[in-house]
Design an enzyme around this catalytic site. Structure first.
Site, PDB file in Angstrom:
ATOM      1  N   GLU A 100      79.840 117.185  56.162  1.00 42.43           N
ATOM      2  CA  GLU A 100      79.773 118.502  56.799  1.00 42.43           C
ATOM      3  C   GLU A 100      79.791 119.639  55.790  1.00 42.43           C
ATOM      4  OE1 GLU A 100      83.384 117.312  58.927  1.00 42.43           O
ATOM      5  OE2 GLU A 100      84.171 119.253  58.348  1.00 42.43           O
ATOM      6  N   CYS A 113      79.816 126.169  51.788  1.00 39.87           N
ATOM      7  CA  CYS A 113      80.748 125.183  51.253  1.00 39.87           C
ATOM      8  C   CYS A 113      80.173 123.808  51.537  1.00 39.87           C
ATOM      9  CB  CYS A 113      82.111 125.360  51.941  1.00 39.87           C
ATOM     10  SG  CYS A 113      83.308 124.092  51.492  1.00 39.87           S
ATOM     11  N   CYS A 120      86.627 110.359  50.613  1.00 39.08           N
ATOM     12  CA  CYS A 120      87.251 110.742  49.350  1.00 39.08           C
ATOM     13  C   CYS A 120      88.342 109.733  49.038  1.00 39.08           C
ATOM     14  CB  CYS A 120      87.869 112.140  49.508  1.00 39.08           C
ATOM     15  SG  CYS A 120      88.653 112.779  48.013  1.00 39.08           S
ATOM     16  N   CYS A 124      94.926 113.099  49.260  1.00 38.57           N
ATOM     17  CA  CYS A 124      95.827 114.240  49.529  1.00 38.57           C
ATOM     18  C   CYS A 124      96.354 114.148  50.967  1.00 38.57           C
ATOM     19  CB  CYS A 124      95.097 115.557  49.305  1.00 38.57           C
ATOM     20  SG  CYS A 124      94.562 115.765  47.607  1.00 38.57           S
ATOM     21  N   CYS A 127      95.069 116.452  53.923  1.00 38.75           N
ATOM     22  CA  CYS A 127      93.615 116.642  54.031  1.00 38.75           C
ATOM     23  C   CYS A 127      92.981 115.651  55.002  1.00 38.75           C
ATOM     24  CB  CYS A 127      92.996 116.485  52.643  1.00 38.75           C
ATOM     25  SG  CYS A 127      91.209 116.689  52.624  1.00 38.75           S
ATOM     26  N   GLU A 168      85.597 114.638  46.178  1.00 36.73           N
ATOM     27  CA  GLU A 168      86.090 115.187  44.919  1.00 36.73           C
ATOM     28  C   GLU A 168      84.879 115.322  43.979  1.00 36.73           C
ATOM     29  OE1 GLU A 168      88.673 116.565  43.281  1.00 36.73           O
ATOM     30  OE2 GLU A 168      87.386 116.426  41.526  1.00 36.73           O
ATOM     31  N   ASN A 298      95.743 124.475  56.891  1.00 40.47           N
ATOM     32  CA  ASN A 298      95.094 124.257  58.168  1.00 40.47           C
ATOM     33  C   ASN A 298      95.622 122.913  58.675  1.00 40.47           C
ATOM     34  OD1 ASN A 298      93.202 124.635  60.215  1.00 40.47           O
ATOM     35  ND2 ASN A 298      91.695 125.379  58.748  1.00 40.47           N
ATOM     36  N   CYS A 341      87.834 121.477  56.235  1.00 37.75           N
ATOM     37  CA  CYS A 341      86.972 120.396  55.766  1.00 37.75           C
ATOM     38  C   CYS A 341      87.370 119.050  56.335  1.00 37.75           C
ATOM     39  CB  CYS A 341      87.036 120.322  54.251  1.00 37.75           C
ATOM     40  SG  CYS A 341      86.445 121.801  53.508  1.00 37.75           S
TER      41      CYS A 341
END
Ligand code: SAH
Length: 350
Positions: A100, A113, A120, A124, A127, A168, A298, A341
Site C-alpha cells: 500500500e 509514501c 517486513c 517492531c 507496527c 525496511e 497510531n 502503514c
C-alpha cells in the site's frame, strides 16, 4: 518447470532498467540508442504500460519488444480518499501479493509514501506491517509503479516521495538505491533527490554504505527511544544495533553527505513519552545536525501501545525546544481511512 516461449517468466521486466541499461538493451536488439531514450521516456515520463501505446516506435520494434519484454509494476486494487484529501492505495502485484501507498497533499506539493517490501522482518511491536513477516522484496519497477499510478490517478505532479510504507528500505538496498536514481533521473520523473526520504530502523552497515552513494536524499532514523533497554522493548532489531552504533553511523553519514538527519520518535503512552526520556534524547542528540519528528502513535489492533495524550506530546516537545533540538510534531492526516502503514493490507489479507 516448463517455460513456454511466450511465458512472461522468460521475459525481462523492462521497467527495472535504468537509462543506461535500456540503451544497451535496445542496442542488443539492433536498434539505435535514441530508441532507448524514447522507450525510457514512454515508461518513466508518460507512464506507458503497453508497448502498443508507443506511437513513435516502429511497429516491428514494438513487436520484438512484445516478444522479449514486459512493463512490470503494480495496479491499484482499492483506493480510499479521506476528507482531508489524503489518499490510500492498495496495490496488487503480479504474483498476487499486495502493498500500500499513501498520497498526502500539502501546500508545498504532493507527497507519496511508498512500500519497499511485501511485509517486513524487523518486528517492531507497534507496527502493522510486520505481522506476517517478510514475504519478499519489491522490485524497482514495483516501487516506481506506486508513484506513477498515483500521479496518473490524482492528475497532479508528485513532488516528494518518502520510503516509509511497508518494509525496511535498507533491507532491500540495491532495488531501493536504483529506485532513488531512476525517480530522480532527468529522463524520467526528475524529482529532486532533496525531496526524497528513506526511513530506516537503523541498519548501521547499510547507513554507511548509503553515505557513499553520492545522493542528496534525506535519511530518517526510526529511533523511538533514547536508550537501548526501552528501544528493545519496542523494536527487536535494537538488540542487534545499539543506539551508540546508530549514532556513530549517523555522524558518519552527516559528515560524508553534509545532510541533516531526521529522527522519528513515535510516542507511545507510558513507554517512551516521559520528560526524562525527552531529557535523555536531548543528551543523545546534542551538537548533532538533526531534526526530531514526533509521531503520535497510531494504535494498531493487537499490536503494542496506545498513543500519548496531547499534553504529554507538548511537554516532550517543550523539553526538546528548551534544549535547542529542532522538533516538529507530525500532523495527522487520513485518520478516517486507516492511513497508518500496513493497516489496509492487513485487512485485505485476513
Ligand atoms: N522500516 C522503516 C520504514 C517503515 S515505517 C523504518 O523503520 O523506519 C515508517 C515509520 O512509521 C517508522 O518510524 C515506524 O517506526 C513508524 N510506525 C510504524 N507503525 C507505526 C504506528 N502504528 N504508529 C506510529 N508510527 C508507526
Amino acid at each position: 518447470m516448463e517455460i513456454t516461449e511466450n511465458s512472461s517468466l522468460s521475459k525481462i521486466d523492462i521497467k527495472n532498467l535504468d537509462f543506461d541499461e535500456i540503451q544497451s538493451f535496445v542496442c542488443e536488439m539492433g536498434q539505435k540508442p535514441f530508441r532507448g531514450r524514447q522507450l525510457y521516456q514512454w515508461i518513466h515520463k508518460h507512464f506507458a504500460c503497453f508497448f502498443e501505446e508507443m506511437a513513435n516506435l516502429p511497429k516491428d520494434f514494438r513487436a520484438a519488444l512484445e516478444e522479449c519484454a514486459v512493463i512490470g509494476g503494480a495496479s491499484v486494487a482499492e483506493k480510499q480518499i479521506s476528507k482531508d484529501g489524503t489518499g490510500k492505495f492498495l496495490f496488487a502485484l503480479s504474483d498476487g501479493n499486495y502493498v500500500e501507498s499513501v498520497l498526502m497533499k500539502y501546500k508545498h506539493g504532493n507527497s507519496v509514501c511508498i512500500s519497499t517490501q511485501v511485509g517486513c522482518r524487523m518486528g517492531c511491536r507497534f507496527c502493522a506491517s510486520t505481522v506476517g513477516g517478510l514475504v519478499r522484496n519489491l522490485q524497482t519497477s514495483e516501487m516506481l509503479a506506486q508513484v506513477y499510478e498515483i500521479q496518473k490517478i490524482s492528475g497532479e505532479r508528485v513532488s516528494n516521495i518518502i520510503l516509509m510504507g511497508i518494509g525496511e528500505p535498507l533491507d532491500n538496498y540495491d532495488n531501493v538505491v536504483k529506485f532513488i536514481r531512476m525517480v530522480s533521473d532527468e529522463h524520467g520523473l526528475n524529482i529532486s533527490q532533496r525531496n526524497l526520504t528513506i526511513s530506516t530502523c537503523g541498519l548501521t552497515e547499510k547507513i554507511r554504505e548509503l553515505a557513499g552513494e553520492n545522493l542528496t536524499i534525506t535519511l530518517a532514523i526510526s529511533l523511538h527511544a533514547p536508550e537501548d533497554g526501552m528501544r528493545m522493548e519496542m523494536m527487536p532489531v535494537a538488540a542487534k544495533y545499539p543506539i551508540s552504533e546508530i549514532m556513530d553511523a549517523c555522524r558518519y553519514y552527516i559528515e560524508k553527505t553534509g545532510r541533516r538527519i531526521t529522527f522519528e520518535y513515535s510516542m507511545v503512552q507510558g513507554k517512551n513519552d516521559s520528560a526524562s526520556a525527552a531529557q535523555e534524547l536531548c543528551r543523545l542528540l546534542r551538537g548533532m545536525n538533526c531534526h526530531v519528528n514526533l509521531i503520535p502513535l497510531n494504535p494498531v489492533e493487537g499490536r503494542m501501545g496506545q498513543r500519548s495524550d496531547r499534553g504529554r506530546i507538548e511537554e516532550f516537545q517543550a523539553v526538546l525546544e528548551k534544549n535547542h533540538v529542532n522538533v516538529t510534531v507530525r500532523r495527522e492526516m487520513g485518520r478516517d481511512i486507516d492511513a497508518a502503514c500496513g493497516q489496509l493490507r492487513q485487512r485485505y489479507s485476513v
